[in-house]
Design a protein around this motif. Structure first.
Motif, short mmCIF file in Angstrom:
data_model
loop_
_atom_site.label_atom_id
_atom_site.label_comp_id
_atom_site.label_asym_id
_atom_site.label_seq_id
_atom_site.Cartn_x
_atom_site.Cartn_y
_atom_site.Cartn_z
N ALA A 234 15.81 -5.43 -0.04
CA ALA A 234 14.79 -5.40 -1.09
C ALA A 234 13.89 -4.18 -0.94
CB ALA A 234 13.96 -6.68 -1.05
N GLY A 235 13.47 -3.90 0.30
CA GLY A 235 12.61 -2.74 0.54
C GLY A 235 13.30 -1.43 0.19
N ILE A 236 14.58 -1.32 0.52
CA ILE A 236 15.33 -0.09 0.24
C ILE A 236 15.44 0.14 -1.26
CG2 ILE A 236 17.62 0.96 0.37
CD1 ILE A 236 17.86 -0.47 3.16
N PHE A 237 15.83 -0.88 -2.01
CA PHE A 237 16.01 -0.73 -3.45
C PHE A 237 14.69 -0.50 -4.18
CE2 PHE A 237 20.11 -2.98 -2.63
CZ PHE A 237 20.93 -1.99 -3.11
N VAL A 238 13.64 -1.18 -3.74
CA VAL A 238 12.34 -1.00 -4.39
C VAL A 238 11.82 0.41 -4.12
CG1 VAL A 238 9.91 -1.69 -4.33
CG2 VAL A 238 11.70 -3.42 -4.46
N TRP A 239 11.98 0.90 -2.89
CA TRP A 239 11.54 2.27 -2.59
C TRP A 239 12.25 3.27 -3.50
CZ3 TRP A 239 8.02 5.03 0.14
CH2 TRP A 239 8.27 6.40 0.27
N LEU A 240 13.57 3.15 -3.60
CA LEU A 240 14.32 4.10 -4.42
C LEU A 240 13.93 3.99 -5.89
CD1 LEU A 240 17.85 3.71 -2.77
CD2 LEU A 240 16.29 5.66 -2.56
N ALA A 241 13.70 2.78 -6.38
CA ALA A 241 13.31 2.60 -7.78
C ALA A 241 11.93 3.21 -8.03
CB ALA A 241 13.31 1.12 -8.14
N CYS A 242 10.98 2.97 -7.12
CA CYS A 242 9.64 3.55 -7.27
C CYS A 242 9.69 5.07 -7.18
CB CYS A 242 8.71 3.00 -6.19
SG CYS A 242 8.10 1.33 -6.49
N LEU A 243 10.49 5.59 -6.25
CA LEU A 243 10.59 7.03 -6.06
C LEU A 243 11.15 7.71 -7.31
CD1 LEU A 243 10.55 9.62 -4.37
CD2 LEU A 243 12.77 8.94 -3.42
N LEU A 244 12.22 7.19 -7.86
CA LEU A 244 12.81 7.79 -9.06
C LEU A 244 11.86 7.71 -10.24
CD1 LEU A 244 16.46 6.44 -8.68
CD2 LEU A 244 15.71 8.81 -8.47
N THR A 245 11.14 6.60 -10.36
CA THR A 245 10.16 6.47 -11.44
C THR A 245 9.02 7.45 -11.26
OG1 THR A 245 10.69 4.10 -11.55
CG2 THR A 245 8.73 4.83 -12.72
N ALA A 246 8.55 7.62 -10.02
CA ALA A 246 7.47 8.57 -9.73
C ALA A 246 7.90 10.00 -10.02
CB ALA A 246 7.03 8.44 -8.28
N LEU A 247 9.14 10.34 -9.69
CA LEU A 247 9.64 11.68 -10.00
C LEU A 247 9.67 11.91 -11.50
CD1 LEU A 247 12.55 11.98 -7.39
CD2 LEU A 247 10.44 13.32 -7.44
N ALA A 248 10.02 10.90 -12.26
CA ALA A 248 10.06 11.03 -13.72
C ALA A 248 8.66 11.20 -14.29
CB ALA A 248 10.74 9.80 -14.33
N PHE A 249 7.66 10.54 -13.70
CA PHE A 249 6.30 10.59 -14.22
C PHE A 249 5.51 11.79 -13.71
CE2 PHE A 249 6.94 6.44 -15.89
CZ PHE A 249 5.90 6.19 -16.77
N TYR A 250 5.68 12.14 -12.43
CA TYR A 250 4.82 13.14 -11.82
C TYR A 250 5.54 14.43 -11.41
CZ TYR A 250 1.81 9.03 -11.27
OH TYR A 250 1.06 7.92 -11.49
N GLY A 251 6.83 14.35 -11.14
CA GLY A 251 7.56 15.52 -10.66
C GLY A 251 7.46 15.67 -9.15
N ARG A 252 8.43 16.35 -8.57
CA ARG A 252 8.47 16.49 -7.12
C ARG A 252 7.30 17.30 -6.58
NH1 ARG A 252 9.09 20.18 -3.62
NH2 ARG A 252 9.54 21.74 -5.21
#
Length: 276
Positions: A234-252
């Motif tokens: 659960a922690g692994i999938f949530v981290w990846l989902a949050c990270l991809l969403t953050a990249l879409a919203f804020y950029g690297r």
């Protein structure tokens, strides 16, 4: 610049993917999960004694949901309010604007407008994380330990990869990954907001969110409703989902900026106020 981006992706994608490999080899390919759950199972009564404690269930399962639920609700309200101020500004509606100033509602509406992207990010991150976990649950159909023949249930124990179906639901089981643990892990969305603003306590937010998810998940293991590996997944999938969403919203670039120390933040705030 290229080395910086490589470092960012290696850290933020490489570490969770490495953790996934370790969890798969250490838990899914062995019987460690079962051995750990056996510690909390009473073979005489064929029950997990802690599962019979109603106060423990309320405290760790029902009441604990308040933290992620309220966070999501506040973010949703903030996102909605962020669209209100442009419609009721004093320039357009002087009387209404003056009323909002007198009632102290105007600063709240301005704050929501200024942080619209952050509120929307949290809303989307929570929704995407929930969607990912629900997809995996329905497309693997893993039953909880307490529902299997290993612990007095009627369903045979299987691993998630033995029943994975990509394009259709695999069955009625809904135990992998850990849903309750994922609720705590979704608070990681706040870490990425903190990273956007280069807050020096952003890592504390990350560690606190990870701890919350592990506490949520472990309590369900004690009750027989999950294996320990379900929490890690659960922690692994949530981290990846949050990270991809953050990249879409804020950029690297924004997420990879070094945090601001206290004196640097004062300078940055002063410069922003001067610019406005």
């Amino acid at each position: 610049m290229q080395s910086t981006s490589h470092r960012f992706y290696w850290l933020n994608f490489g570490i969770p993917l490495a953790c996934a490999a370790v969890v798969f080899l250490m838990f899914d390919m062995t019987s460690i999960d079962i051995a750990f759950s056996n510690l909390f199972f009473d073979p005489i009564t064929q029950t997990f004694p802690i599962d019979q404690v109603h106060f423990f269930e309320k405290l760790t399962h029902k009441w604990a949901r308040i933290i992620p639920n309220w966070t999501a609700e506040i973010a949703l309200i903030g996102a909605i309010l962020s669209f209100v101020w442009p419609l009721v500004t004093p320039q357009k509606h002087p009387r209404l604007g003056n009323f909002l100033e007198r009632t102290k509602a105007a600063p709240v509406l301005r704050f929501a407008r200024d942080h619209r992207r952050d509120f929307l990010f949290v809303v989307f991150a929570f929704a995407i994380c929930t969607g990912v976990i629900h997809f995996l649950k329905s497309h693997t159909s893993v039953y909880c330990p307490i529902e299997t023949t290993l612990y007095g249930g009627k369903i045979a124990h299987i691993e998630w990869y033995q029943n994975f179906q990509l394009f259709r639901e695999a069955g009625d089981g809904r135990c992998w990954p850990g849903g309750h643990a994922s609720g705590g892990f979704t608070m990681l969305a706040l870490y990425f907001v903190a990273r956007r603003y280069r807050w020096r306590f952003s890592k504390a937010v990350m560690y606190g969110s990870l701890l919350l998810g592990f506490v949520y998940g472990t309590t369900r293991v004690l009750q027989g409703w999950h294996y320990m590996s379900h929490t890690f997944w659960a922690g692994i999938f949530v981290w990846l989902a949050c990270l991809l969403t953050a990249l879409a919203f804020y950029g690297r670039v924004r997420l990879d900026q070094p945090v601001l120390q206290k004196h640097e933040r004062r300078v940055a705030v002063a410069q922003a106020q001067a610019a406005s």
